[in-house]
Every structure is written in structure tokens, then in C-alpha cells.
Write an enzyme that holds these catalytic residues in place. Structure first.
Site, PDB file in Angstrom:
ATOM      1  N   GLU A 228       0.880  -1.175   0.000  1.00 56.37           N
ATOM      2  CA  GLU A 228       0.000   0.000   0.000  1.00 56.37           C
ATOM      3  C   GLU A 228       0.911   1.217   0.000  1.00 56.37           C
ATOM      4  OE1 GLU A 228      -3.238   0.233  -0.086  1.00 56.37           O
ATOM      5  OE2 GLU A 228      -3.610  -1.911  -0.033  1.00 56.37           O
ATOM      6  N   CYS A 262      -1.390   9.467   1.976  1.00 55.96           N
ATOM      7  CA  CYS A 262      -1.144   8.843   0.674  1.00 55.96           C
ATOM      8  C   CYS A 262      -2.153   9.343  -0.347  1.00 55.96           C
ATOM      9  CB  CYS A 262      -1.223   7.338   0.800  1.00 55.96           C
ATOM     10  SG  CYS A 262      -2.782   6.777   1.487  1.00 55.96           S
TER      11      CYS A 262
HETATM   12  P1  NAD Z   1       8.236   4.798   5.191  1.00 50.45           P
HETATM   13  O1  NAD Z   1       8.258   3.989   3.945  1.00 50.45           O
HETATM   14  O2  NAD Z   1       9.375   5.659   5.509  1.00 50.45           O
HETATM   15  O3  NAD Z   1       8.054   3.831   6.450  1.00 50.45           O
HETATM   16  C1  NAD Z   1       6.938   3.003   6.568  1.00 50.45           C
HETATM   17  C2  NAD Z   1       7.289   1.860   7.497  1.00 50.45           C
HETATM   18  O4  NAD Z   1       8.263   1.035   6.861  1.00 50.45           O
HETATM   19  C3  NAD Z   1       7.893   2.290   8.819  1.00 50.45           C
HETATM   20  O5  NAD Z   1       7.406   1.442   9.822  1.00 50.45           O
HETATM   21  C4  NAD Z   1       9.379   2.062   8.587  1.00 50.45           C
HETATM   22  O6  NAD Z   1      10.102   1.840   9.782  1.00 50.45           O
HETATM   23  C5  NAD Z   1       9.341   0.818   7.723  1.00 50.45           C
HETATM   24  N1  NAD Z   1      10.505   0.586   6.867  1.00 50.45           N
HETATM   25  C6  NAD Z   1      11.420   1.484   6.419  1.00 50.45           C
HETATM   26  N2  NAD Z   1      12.316   0.860   5.617  1.00 50.45           N
HETATM   27  C7  NAD Z   1      11.936  -0.444   5.549  1.00 50.45           C
HETATM   28  C8  NAD Z   1      12.436  -1.585   4.860  1.00 50.45           C
HETATM   29  N3  NAD Z   1      13.523  -1.518   4.080  1.00 50.45           N
HETATM   30  N4  NAD Z   1      11.782  -2.745   4.994  1.00 50.45           N
HETATM   31  C9  NAD Z   1      10.665  -2.836   5.751  1.00 50.45           C
HETATM   32  N5  NAD Z   1      10.144  -1.796   6.443  1.00 50.45           N
HETATM   33  C10 NAD Z   1      10.774  -0.608   6.329  1.00 50.45           C
HETATM   34  O7  NAD Z   1       6.872   5.615   5.157  1.00 50.45           O
HETATM   35  P2  NAD Z   1       6.317   6.688   6.221  1.00 50.45           P
HETATM   36  O8  NAD Z   1       7.044   7.966   6.021  1.00 50.45           O
HETATM   37  O9  NAD Z   1       6.215   6.109   7.574  1.00 50.45           O
HETATM   38  O10 NAD Z   1       4.816   6.831   5.717  1.00 50.45           O
HETATM   39  C11 NAD Z   1       4.459   7.617   4.663  1.00 50.45           C
HETATM   40  C12 NAD Z   1       4.351   6.808   3.397  1.00 50.45           C
HETATM   41  O11 NAD Z   1       3.330   5.836   3.508  1.00 50.45           O
HETATM   42  C13 NAD Z   1       3.955   7.682   2.231  1.00 50.45           C
HETATM   43  O12 NAD Z   1       4.676   7.256   1.108  1.00 50.45           O
HETATM   44  C14 NAD Z   1       2.478   7.390   2.069  1.00 50.45           C
HETATM   45  O13 NAD Z   1       1.961   7.650   0.797  1.00 50.45           O
HETATM   46  C15 NAD Z   1       2.447   5.931   2.411  1.00 50.45           C
HETATM   47  N6  NAD Z   1       1.093   5.526   2.803  1.00 50.45           N
HETATM   48  C16 NAD Z   1       0.354   4.731   1.971  1.00 50.45           C
HETATM   49  C17 NAD Z   1      -0.942   4.375   2.318  1.00 50.45           C
HETATM   50  C18 NAD Z   1      -1.798   3.517   1.450  1.00 50.45           C
HETATM   51  O14 NAD Z   1      -2.748   2.943   1.962  1.00 50.45           O
HETATM   52  N7  NAD Z   1      -1.538   3.410   0.156  1.00 50.45           N
HETATM   53  C19 NAD Z   1      -1.472   4.841   3.510  1.00 50.45           C
HETATM   54  C20 NAD Z   1      -0.685   5.640   4.336  1.00 50.45           C
HETATM   55  C21 NAD Z   1       0.602   5.962   3.976  1.00 50.45           C
END
Ligand code: NAD
Length: 459
Positions: A228, A262
Site C-alpha cells: 500500500e 497517501c
Molecule cells: P516509510 O516507507 O518511511 O516507512 C513506513 C514503514 O516502513 C515504517 O514502519 C518504517 O520503519 C518501515 N521501513 C522502512 N524501511 C523499511 C524496509 N527496508 N523494509 C521494511 N520496512 C521498512 O513511510 P512513512 O514515512 O512512515 O509513511 C508515509 C508513506 O506511507 C507515504 O509514502 C504514504 O503515501 C504511504 N502511505 C500509503 C498508504 C496507502 O494505503 N496506500 C497509507 C498511508 C501511507
């Protein structure tokens, strides 16, 4: 590797939250692995009953959890209360989905007696983002738990404390190790997702991380990966639109959660014939979003999550070319509190708006389209496909344009952020991998088995 950290409230940096210590990934995976067979054998009715008691515990703590989200992530309190409402309601919706999806289907035709069964997959890794720190991970947690899969939930490190409290409320309602919260950042998240004992991954977060996970998990094709990801969502204003409503929806879509959604509106595409009338309305609606203390009920624009997000906002304000309709500004202090506050901004651009990265701050790019075909071309200028909204009074126009927009969530006359839990929610193109969350996510938490029987002695 970050092993311990301390969050400060983005709306009041003098508030330090308790120190958080990263969890042991391998130990958590092993515990989940050991708990899996018994949980898979637990009757669905018992899993549902346990989920209902967890729901009561969450409902009892709803104000505490909402406040926890606001203090730790800066999300305005009314939005945080809405998030907790969605967390509680999600359990009812997912139970209804579970009752339908997990039931064995029999007598499907064919030469022999047959059935189709839904079998638990095994332990699931659920990775959450900061912007909906409970709701999004929770949706996957509930579906996996009801399907018979133990869950290791790794929340965003920016929301570690409120996620820990959520875990304390959820875990006691399930057998030991069936629901665990694992603290950590990207290193722990990746190690958890790649651990062979985890049989499903639900990742909600940014596109680059999602892509890395997809690449690294490609050879483990029996592990289900649900992605997502982000978007660059457009709101199209047709010449016949209600311009006041369109402007308000664009401002709401750009400013809710300080643009850190998002499904945020990061692009507005307006037909040239109404651009002059629409743009002042958009600016006025965005100006009404003034930054404030997120704990106050009247605040609609809270701070950004971090100083890095403020830096990114500044870089976008400095680097975007076009004519600024509303200039952005960083506000380091609001009501005497130091925090990551910024003002919304809007820029009119002449390029085609192509970008490979999300905006994720309250800045809107406005494009003027010569006609609706041009509007569709502008909408398609990014590789994302999460949400899009068309403002028009004409159903014919909506029906003509809608099918040309490659998005998982399409709206007429609604903000791009309008995503109720009663529907699936997922992105097309670079915004996801065809495993929509929201309603019906449970279908990705099981493995399907087709059974045929014949040749038994009569007993
Ligand atoms: P992020 O990708 O920085 O982190 C998300 C999560 O992934 C955190 O828990 C982080 O610790 C973890 N993470 C980081 N690197 C990782 C890796 N290599 N492997 C596994 N996990 C890892 O995102 P964020 O800044 O926390 O959130 C914002 C992002 O989330 C935006 O891109 C937003 O669009 C997206 N988002 C998408 C949806 C959806 O439903 N499509 C909903 C909400 C947020």
C-alpha cells in the site's frame, strides 16, 4: 543500527516521550512461528470472540489513544479521534468479511464431491506508516488474526509509544505470541519482512521501500506481499463544476494531516475557462488552514512529522518552478510552542507535472488544462495511481473521463482523501501491487485449497 530512540512531540518539541528500544526480530519471528499451528486450528468463532473483547478494550481507551497519536505524530486531535473511530469500526467490518470469506464452499460441481477451503498462511509481518499510525496497520492485523495468522506488527518508529499502548490493549485478548508489537525502524522492518518464518507481509509506506521489498522477496513466491504505497493524487475541476465545493475539497485534500496522506490532493487540474474564477477560491480555502496546536479541537492544520519533513517542504518551496498563488512559510513557533509547523502553499505550473516522488507536505500544484482530454493527460503524467476526483455536474462527463484515469479509487465531487473503510482501498500502477487494503483485505490473508473426495467406504 538504531537500537533506541526518543520521540519529541512535533507540535511541542519540549515534550519528550519515553525512550523506545528496538525489538529482537528473530525472537519475535520464532515466537510467532511457534504460535501459528494452534492459532490456525482455533475455530473462527473463537477468534471472532477474542477480537470482540479486544475491540472493547480499544473502545474503552479511545480518548487516550487519540491523544497518544496527536502528541506523538502531531495529527490534529479531531483527526486522531476519527482514526480511533475507524480502528474500532474496522473490527466489525473485518468480522463480516471473515464470516463470508473463511466459510468453506461446497458442492461446486464437477465429477466428485468438492470443497474450497481457506487455509491460514502462517505468521504475518505488518509494517505501518506514521501518518495513520494505528488504523492502517490495525486493518491488516485484524484481518490476519481472524484468518488464523499470528501477527508481528512493526509500527512506524515515529509512533512507537502510541503503538506500544495499542499492543498492550490488543495482545492480552489472544493466546501468547499471537499478536506482538515489534519496535524498530527500517532495519528491523526489512529483517522481519525477509524472515522466512513470516509467510505474509503487509507493508504500508513509501514507494522506494515497497519496491525494495518486492525485489528482495521476488524469489519467495509463496510469501504474500501486499503493498500500500504513495500517490500524487489529482483533483480535476471541469468547467461545469461547483467551484466553491471543488476549492474546499482541494484545500481539505491538501491540508488534512498536513498533507501527509497517501491520498492527499497534490495536484489540481482546472479547465482554462474557469481557472480565473477557481484560483482565488482555492487560495482562500487553503489560507483558512492556519497551523495550530494539534491538541486543540479547533486546529485543522497540525505540524509535520519531523525536521526532515520541514526541510523537504522548504526545498520544494525553493525548487518548484511556476507562479506561486500562495507562498508557503515555515512557522517554527506557534502559540509559544516550538514545533514542525508550516503554512499551506499553492503554485501554478506550466510544465506537465511529471514527478516520480510524492509531495507529502501541504503544497498543491495547479495545472490549467485546455480541455478535458488535456486534463486526463496531465492526470496521467505521474506513475502513481492511488486516488483521483473529478468535479463536474455532468454524469456523462464523469462516465467519459473516469475510465481513462488509472487509479484504484475514483471519486466524483469528493475530496481525494475521502476513503471510508466500507470500501477496498488500494493503488494501481506504482501505488500498489494489486492487494487492496480496506474492505476485503482478508482475501489476501489465506491460501485457497481445492478439495475433491471420492472412493470412501460407507461408514
Ligand atoms: P516509510 O516507507 O518511511 O516507512 C513506513 C514503514 O516502513 C515504517 O514502519 C518504517 O520503519 C518501515 N521501513 C522502512 N524501511 C523499511 C524496509 N527496508 N523494509 C521494511 N520496512 C521498512 O513511510 P512513512 O514515512 O512512515 O509513511 C508515509 C508513506 O506511507 C507515504 O509514502 C504514504 O503515501 C504511504 N502511505 C500509503 C498508504 C496507502 O494505503 N496506500 C497509507 C498511508 C501511507
Amino acid at each position: 543500527m538504531v537500537e533506541r530512540w526518543m520521540n519529541h512531540s512535533p507540535g511541542d518539541l519540549s515534550v519528550a516521550l519515553p525512550e523506545v528500544i528496538a525489538g529482537d526480530v528473530s525472537a519475535a519471528a520464532e515466537r510467532a512461528h511457534a504460535a501459528a499451528p494452534a492459532w490456525a486450528r482455533t475455530p473462527v468463532a473463537e477468534r471472532i470472540e477474542r477480537m470482540r473483547t479486544a475491540q472493547q478494550a480499544l473502545a474503552t481507551a479511545k480518548e487516550e489513544l487519540a491523544r497518544g497519536i496527536t502528541v506523538e505524530t502531531g495529527k490534529p486531535i479531531t483527526e486522531a479521534q476519527g482514526e480511533i473511530g475507524a480502528v474500532i469500526a474496522k473490527i466489525d467490518l473485518t468480522i463480516a468479511d471473515a464470516e463470508a470469506h473463511l466459510a468453506e464452499r461446497t458442492n461446486l460441481g464437477g465429477p466428485h464431491a468438492s470443497a474450497v477451503r481457506q487455509s491460514a498462511r502462517g505468521p504475518a509481518a505488518v509494517i505501518g506508516p506514521f501518518n495513520f499510525p494505528l488504523h492502517l496497520g490495525h486493518g491488516a492485523n485484524v484481518a490476519h488474526l481472524l484468518a488464523g495468522n499470528p501477527v508481528v506488527y512493526k509500527p512506524s518508529p515515529f509512533a512507537a509509544n502510541v503503538a506500544a499502548r495499542y499492543g498492550e490493549l490488543m495482545a492480552p485478548h489472544f493466546p501468547p505470541d499471537v499478536f506482538q508489537v515489534l519496535q524498530g525502524g527500517g532495519i528491523q522492518g526489512e529483517a522481519l519482512c525477509l524472515d522466512p518464518r513470516m509467510r505474509a507481509v503487509c507493508f504500508t509506506g513509501s514507494i522506494p521501500v515497497g519496491r525494495t521489498l518486492a525485489q528482495k522477496l521476488a524469489s519467495d513466491f509463496s510469501k504474500d506481499l501486499a503493498l500500500e504505497l504513495g500517490g500524487s493524487n489529482a483533483l480535476i475541476v471541469c468547467a461545469d463544476a461547483d467551484l466553491d465545493k471543488a476549492a474546499q475539497a482541494a484545500a481539505d485534500g491538501a491540508c488534512l494531516t498536513a498533507g501527509q496522506r497517501c491520498n492527499a490532493t497534490s495536484r489540481v487540474i482546472v479547465e482554462r475557462t474557469v481557472a480565473a474564477a477557481f484560483l482565488p477560491r482555492l487560495v482562500a480555502a487553503m489560507q483558512a488552514y492556519t497551523p495550530g496546536d494539534p491538541l486543540l479541537p479547533e486546529t485543522r492544520l497540525g505540524p509535520l512529522i519531523s525536521s526532515a519533513a520541514v526541510t523537504r517542504y522548504e526545498k520544494l518551496c525553493d525548487g518548484m518552478s511556476g507562479s506561486w498563488l500562495l507562498r508557503g512559510r515555515v512557522e517554527p513557533v506557534i502559540a509559544g510552542k516550538r514545533g514542525h509547523y508550516v503554512r499551506p502553499a499553492a503554485i501554478q505550473r506550466d510544465d506537465d507535472g511529471h514527478t516520480d516522488s510524492e509531495c507529502f507536505v501541504p503544497i498543491v500544484s495547479v495545472f490549467v488544462a485546455e480541455d478535458l482530454d488535456h486534463a486526463v493527460r496531465l492526470q496521467s503524467a505521474t506513475p502513481f495511481g492511488l486516488t483521483a476526483s473529478i468535479f463536474t455536474r455532468s454524469e456523462t462527463t464523469f462516465r467519459r473521463l473516469g475510465p481513462q484515469l488509472e487509479v484504484g479509487n475514483l471519486y466524483a465531487n469528493l475530496p481525494t482523501t475521502f476513503s471510508p473503510s466500507t470500501l477496498p482501498f488500494g493503488g494501481w500502477r506504482d501505488s500498489g501491487n494489486g492487494r487492496p487494503g480496506g474492505r476485503g483485505f482478508i482475501r489476501f490473508t489465506t491460501r485457497e485449497q481445492a478439495v475433491q473426495v471420492t472412493g470412501f467406504d460407507t461408514e
